[in-house]
Design a protein around this motif. Structure first.
Motif, PDB file in Angstrom:
ATOM      1  N   ALA A   1       2.774  73.433   8.131  1.00  5.97           N
ATOM      2  CA  ALA A   1       3.532  72.553   7.323  1.00  5.97           C
ATOM      3  C   ALA A   1       3.119  72.530   5.858  1.00  5.97           C
ATOM      4  O   ALA A   1       4.108  72.220   5.325  1.00  5.97           O
ATOM      5  CB  ALA A   1       2.860  71.063   7.714  1.00  5.97           C
ATOM      6  N   ALA A   2       1.742  72.992   5.456  1.00  7.59           N
ATOM      7  CA  ALA A   2       1.723  73.488   4.182  1.00  7.59           C
ATOM      8  C   ALA A   2       2.541  74.455   3.737  1.00  7.59           C
ATOM      9  O   ALA A   2       3.248  74.583   2.676  1.00  7.59           O
ATOM     10  CB  ALA A   2       0.209  73.808   3.873  1.00  7.59           C
ATOM     11  N   ARG A   3       2.832  75.589   4.648  1.00 11.64           N
ATOM     12  CA  ARG A   3       3.607  76.684   4.312  1.00 11.64           C
ATOM     13  C   ARG A   3       5.137  76.090   3.749  1.00 11.64           C
ATOM     14  O   ARG A   3       5.785  76.546   2.918  1.00 11.64           O
ATOM     15  CB  ARG A   3       3.659  77.669   5.324  1.00 11.64           C
ATOM     16  N   ALA A   4       5.569  75.059   4.766  1.00 12.79           N
ATOM     17  CA  ALA A   4       6.719  74.710   4.352  1.00 12.79           C
ATOM     18  C   ALA A   4       7.080  73.774   3.169  1.00 12.79           C
ATOM     19  O   ALA A   4       7.988  73.699   2.683  1.00 12.79           O
ATOM     20  CB  ALA A   4       7.215  73.711   5.670  1.00 12.79           C
ATOM     21  N   SER A   5       5.715  73.637   2.641  1.00 14.67           N
ATOM     22  CA  SER A   5       5.873  72.838   1.468  1.00 14.67           C
ATOM     23  C   SER A   5       5.540  74.107   0.182  1.00 14.67           C
ATOM     24  O   SER A   5       5.425  73.450  -0.925  1.00 14.67           O
ATOM     25  CB  SER A   5       4.774  71.699   1.334  1.00 14.67           C
ATOM     26  N   GLY A   6       5.405  75.186   0.531  1.00 13.10           N
ATOM     27  CA  GLY A   6       5.089  76.123  -0.425  1.00 13.10           C
ATOM     28  C   GLY A   6       3.856  76.464  -0.749  1.00 13.10           C
ATOM     29  O   GLY A   6       3.167  76.900  -1.777  1.00 13.10           O
ATOM     30  N   ILE A   7       2.638  75.853   0.077  1.00 14.20           N
ATOM     31  CA  ILE A   7       1.539  76.184  -0.095  1.00 14.20           C
ATOM     32  C   ILE A   7       0.874  77.143   0.823  1.00 14.20           C
ATOM     33  O   ILE A   7       1.119  76.860   2.167  1.00 14.20           O
ATOM     34  CB  ILE A   7       0.811  74.571   0.170  1.00 14.20           C
ATOM     35  N   SER A   8       0.323  78.115   0.417  1.00 14.10           N
ATOM     36  CA  SER A   8      -0.182  79.155   1.062  1.00 14.10           C
ATOM     37  C   SER A   8      -1.565  78.678   1.974  1.00 14.10           C
ATOM     38  O   SER A   8      -2.382  77.673   1.477  1.00 14.10           O
ATOM     39  CB  SER A   8      -0.557  80.478   0.341  1.00 14.10           C
ATOM     40  N   TYR A   9      -1.885  79.428   2.855  1.00 10.89           N
ATOM     41  CA  TYR A   9      -3.254  78.978   3.738  1.00 10.89           C
ATOM     42  C   TYR A   9      -4.442  78.978   2.850  1.00 10.89           C
ATOM     43  O   TYR A   9      -5.222  78.218   2.844  1.00 10.89           O
ATOM     44  CB  TYR A   9      -3.517  80.228   4.927  1.00 10.89           C
ATOM     45  N   GLU A  10      -4.434  80.116   1.968  1.00 12.52           N
ATOM     46  CA  GLU A  10      -5.689  80.095   1.163  1.00 12.52           C
ATOM     47  C   GLU A  10      -5.602  78.943   0.022  1.00 12.52           C
ATOM     48  O   GLU A  10      -6.682  78.483  -0.109  1.00 12.52           O
ATOM     49  CB  GLU A  10      -5.422  81.525   0.215  1.00 12.52           C
ATOM     50  N   ASP A  11      -4.427  78.574  -0.578  1.00 10.45           N
ATOM     51  CA  ASP A  11      -4.362  77.589  -1.403  1.00 10.45           C
ATOM     52  C   ASP A  11      -4.735  76.348  -0.770  1.00 10.45           C
ATOM     53  O   ASP A  11      -5.455  75.243  -1.343  1.00 10.45           O
ATOM     54  CB  ASP A  11      -3.135  77.647  -2.215  1.00 10.45           C
ATOM     55  N   LEU A  12      -4.094  76.140   0.465  1.00 15.56           N
ATOM     56  CA  LEU A  12      -4.567  75.042   1.280  1.00 15.56           C
ATOM     57  C   LEU A  12      -5.954  74.854   1.227  1.00 15.56           C
ATOM     58  O   LEU A  12      -6.524  73.721   1.167  1.00 15.56           O
ATOM     59  CB  LEU A  12      -3.876  75.043   2.630  1.00 15.56           C
ATOM     60  N   CYS A  13      -6.620  75.818   1.859  1.00 18.22           N
ATOM     61  CA  CYS A  13      -8.298  75.741   1.888  1.00 18.22           C
ATOM     62  C   CYS A  13      -8.998  75.241   0.706  1.00 18.22           C
ATOM     63  O   CYS A  13      -9.845  74.536   0.557  1.00 18.22           O
ATOM     64  CB  CYS A  13      -8.666  77.076   2.533  1.00 18.22           C
ATOM     65  N   LEU A  14      -8.368  75.959  -0.499  1.00 18.26           N
ATOM     66  CA  LEU A  14      -8.947  75.635  -1.791  1.00 18.26           C
ATOM     67  C   LEU A  14      -8.526  74.080  -2.197  1.00 18.26           C
ATOM     68  O   LEU A  14      -9.694  73.595  -2.478  1.00 18.26           O
ATOM     69  CB  LEU A  14      -8.343  76.571  -2.652  1.00 18.26           C
ATOM     70  N   ARG A  15      -7.610  73.637  -1.848  1.00 24.18           N
ATOM     71  CA  ARG A  15      -7.382  72.065  -2.104  1.00 24.18           C
ATOM     72  C   ARG A  15      -8.277  71.208  -1.251  1.00 24.18           C
ATOM     73  O   ARG A  15      -8.497  70.394  -1.845  1.00 24.18           O
ATOM     74  CB  ARG A  15      -5.960  71.887  -2.013  1.00 24.18           C
ATOM     75  N   ILE A  16      -8.329  71.639  -0.059  1.00 20.47           N
ATOM     76  CA  ILE A  16      -9.194  70.863   0.837  1.00 20.47           C
ATOM     77  C   ILE A  16     -10.450  70.995   0.301  1.00 20.47           C
ATOM     78  O   ILE A  16     -11.235  69.918   0.124  1.00 20.47           O
ATOM     79  CB  ILE A  16      -9.020  71.126   2.252  1.00 20.47           C
ATOM     80  N   LEU A  17     -11.022  71.995  -0.107  1.00 18.68           N
ATOM     81  CA  LEU A  17     -12.591  72.214  -0.737  1.00 18.68           C
ATOM     82  C   LEU A  17     -12.518  71.355  -1.928  1.00 18.68           C
ATOM     83  O   LEU A  17     -13.624  70.646  -2.220  1.00 18.68           O
ATOM     84  CB  LEU A  17     -12.811  73.884  -0.849  1.00 18.68           C
ATOM     85  N   ALA A  18     -11.551  71.503  -2.810  1.00 20.13           N
ATOM     86  CA  ALA A  18     -11.609  70.702  -4.198  1.00 20.13           C
ATOM     87  C   ALA A  18     -11.883  69.214  -4.043  1.00 20.13           C
ATOM     88  O   ALA A  18     -12.093  68.367  -4.684  1.00 20.13           O
ATOM     89  CB  ALA A  18     -10.247  70.954  -5.040  1.00 20.13           C
ATOM     90  N   ASN A  19     -11.293  68.682  -2.788  1.00 18.19           N
ATOM     91  CA  ASN A  19     -11.392  67.270  -2.437  1.00 18.19           C
ATOM     92  C   ASN A  19     -12.856  66.882  -1.809  1.00 18.19           C
ATOM     93  O   ASN A  19     -12.819  65.881  -1.262  1.00 18.19           O
ATOM     94  CB  ASN A  19     -10.459  66.525  -1.666  1.00 18.19           C
ATOM     95  N   ALA A  20     -13.797  67.818  -1.797  1.00 19.27           N
ATOM     96  CA  ALA A  20     -15.060  67.458  -1.033  1.00 19.27           C
ATOM     97  C   ALA A  20     -15.890  66.581  -1.894  1.00 19.27           C
ATOM     98  O   ALA A  20     -15.628  66.508  -2.883  1.00 19.27           O
ATOM     99  CB  ALA A  20     -15.909  68.953  -0.951  1.00 19.27           C
ATOM    100  N   ALA A  21     -16.302  65.602  -1.094  1.00 18.93           N
ATOM    101  CA  ALA A  21     -16.936  64.372  -1.763  1.00 18.93           C
ATOM    102  C   ALA A  21     -17.851  63.721  -0.893  1.00 18.93           C
ATOM    103  O   ALA A  21     -18.225  63.972   0.236  1.00 18.93           O
ATOM    104  CB  ALA A  21     -15.958  63.125  -2.176  1.00 18.93           C
ATOM    105  N   LEU A  22     -18.653  62.636  -1.429  1.00 16.47           N
ATOM    106  CA  LEU A  22     -19.553  62.097  -0.621  1.00 16.47           C
ATOM    107  C   LEU A  22     -18.715  60.633  -0.600  1.00 16.47           C
ATOM    108  O   LEU A  22     -17.968  60.368  -1.475  1.00 16.47           O
ATOM    109  CB  LEU A  22     -21.091  61.582  -1.166  1.00 16.47           C
ATOM    110  N   ASP A  23     -19.352  59.839   0.350  1.00 15.97           N
ATOM    111  CA  ASP A  23     -18.741  58.265   0.418  1.00 15.97           C
ATOM    112  C   ASP A  23     -18.956  57.589  -0.828  1.00 15.97           C
ATOM    113  O   ASP A  23     -18.107  56.658  -0.996  1.00 15.97           O
ATOM    114  CB  ASP A  23     -19.521  57.863   1.685  1.00 15.97           C
ATOM    115  N   GLY A  24     -19.715  58.012  -1.692  1.00 17.29           N
ATOM    116  CA  GLY A  24     -19.705  57.139  -2.858  1.00 17.29           C
ATOM    117  C   GLY A  24     -19.052  57.765  -3.951  1.00 17.29           C
ATOM    118  O   GLY A  24     -18.786  57.262  -5.112  1.00 17.29           O
ATOM    119  N   GLY A  25     -18.168  58.526  -3.586  1.00 13.41           N
ATOM    120  CA  GLY A  25     -17.353  59.218  -4.355  1.00 13.41           C
ATOM    121  C   GLY A  25     -17.471  60.456  -5.285  1.00 13.41           C
ATOM    122  O   GLY A  25     -16.711  60.956  -5.906  1.00 13.41           O
TER     123      GLY A  25
END
Length: 327
Positions: A299-323
């Motif tokens: 689905a990400a590829r269909a949005s123009g987001i490569s596998y590598e960039d998808l992984c990078l985006r997910i990692l960038a959103n890493a957080a704790l419950d406190g934010g």
């Protein structure tokens, strides 16, 4: 899709992530798939310059993450002890930001019955169900819900322990199989129609549904083997559904994500009933697969987001419950 910028990865400073652990493997029945997901994520993050390392919680104590200076974790674990809030809670105690939803959302989403109760309360469509504790109760559920009926463990993924029951003679065997994996067994009304899935990727604090994927499995049997180890299952993205249906699914999935308190990313499974084209939420996965057959990358590829960039985006959103934890 709404609100996602395919070029957003340009603003991510990979050095700010520090030392990253990709949690993979684990002790669940989905260990084999998790190892494949984790290796894909590890290779992708390294390709983007991230200081990423494999970490298998089945082989090492989680306390080693702190001792070895890991700054954040990408959770590529599936099922129990990885997707059910347990490892999330441990990472909260270690004060190490992690990908995906937090402790409560992960725990609720792993429990299909609790998930359905919340969705039903919030007015979201989900198939009718019964919680059963014996073969006799399974037969009673079949009488109430009608055939065919789905029987599955309440807290497993990847269709493990699932049976499509068409008559009362199958009930005892279906219950026995499901109860091998979980003492709580879910009987669910079968929805005949199009099988779809829709990932959600958080961006700037907003849940954004990616394009819908329509799944066509051999003889309609989208089981563990057809999910991960065969090439006969067809995945349509674009889905080929009318635009109004696709947008309706995306809207429902975004609300389903929010009502459980999810963050980061997830993927919801939806059946579209053939008789009236009404969508029904089945479940939501808070640590979706990231293998070569997986659907979030598609689905990400269909949005123009490569596998590598998808992984990078997910990692960038890493957080704790406190934010904390976001760059």
């Amino acid at each position: 899709m709404s609100g996602l910028d395919a070029k957003a990865h340009m603003d991510i400073d990979v050095k700010a992530f520090g030392k990253v652990a990709v949690l993979m493997g684990g002790r669940s029945s989905e260990r084999e798939v998790s190892l494949m997901s984790g290796q894909g994520v590890l290779d992708a993050l390294r390709a983007r310059g991230v200081d990423a390392h494999a970490f298998d919680p089945a082989e090492r104590e989680l306390s080693a993450l702190k001792a070895e200076g890991f700054a954040r974790c990408f959770i590529a674990l599936h099922g129990r002890y990885g997707e059910d809030g347990t490892v999330q809670g441990a990472l909260e105690l270690l004060d190490i930001p992690y990908t995906g939803p937090g402790v409560m959302a992960s725990s609720i989403a792993m429990d299909k019955i609790m998930t359905k109760r919340i969705w039903r309360f919030e007015g979201l469509p989900t198939p009718d169900w019964r919680l059963v504790a014996s073969a006799d109760e399974t037969r009673a559920a079949l009488a109430a819900l009608g055939a065919p009926m789905i029987v599955k463990p309440a807290r497993e993924g990847s269709t493990i322990g699932l049976t499509k029951v068409v008559d009362a003679e199958q009930c005892a065997q279906a219950y026995a199989l499901a109860s091998q994996y979980d003492p709580e067994v879910l009987c669910e009304q079968f929805i005949d129609g199009d099988e779809t899935t829709c990932p959600v990727l958080e961006s700037a604090g907003r849940a954004n549904a990616l394009p819908v994927i329509r799944i066509v499995a051999p003889e309609g049997n989208y089981d563990y083997q057809n999910k991960y180890f065969t090439d006969t299952t067809q995945y349509h993205c674009p889905s080929g559904l009318p635009q109004s249906e696709e947008q309706d699914i995306q809207r429902i999935v975004e609300k389903a994500f929010r009502t459980l308190g999810c963050r980061g990313w997830a993927r919801a499974d939806i059946m579209v009933r053939a008789s009236d084209r009404k969508p029904f939420l089945l479940e939501i996965n808070t640590s979706p697969g990231m293998t070569s057959h997986s659907l979030v990358p598609m689905a990400a590829r269909a949005s123009g987001i490569s596998y590598e960039d998808l992984c990078l985006r997910i990692l960038a959103n890493a957080a704790l419950d406190g934010g904390t934890g976001r760059p």
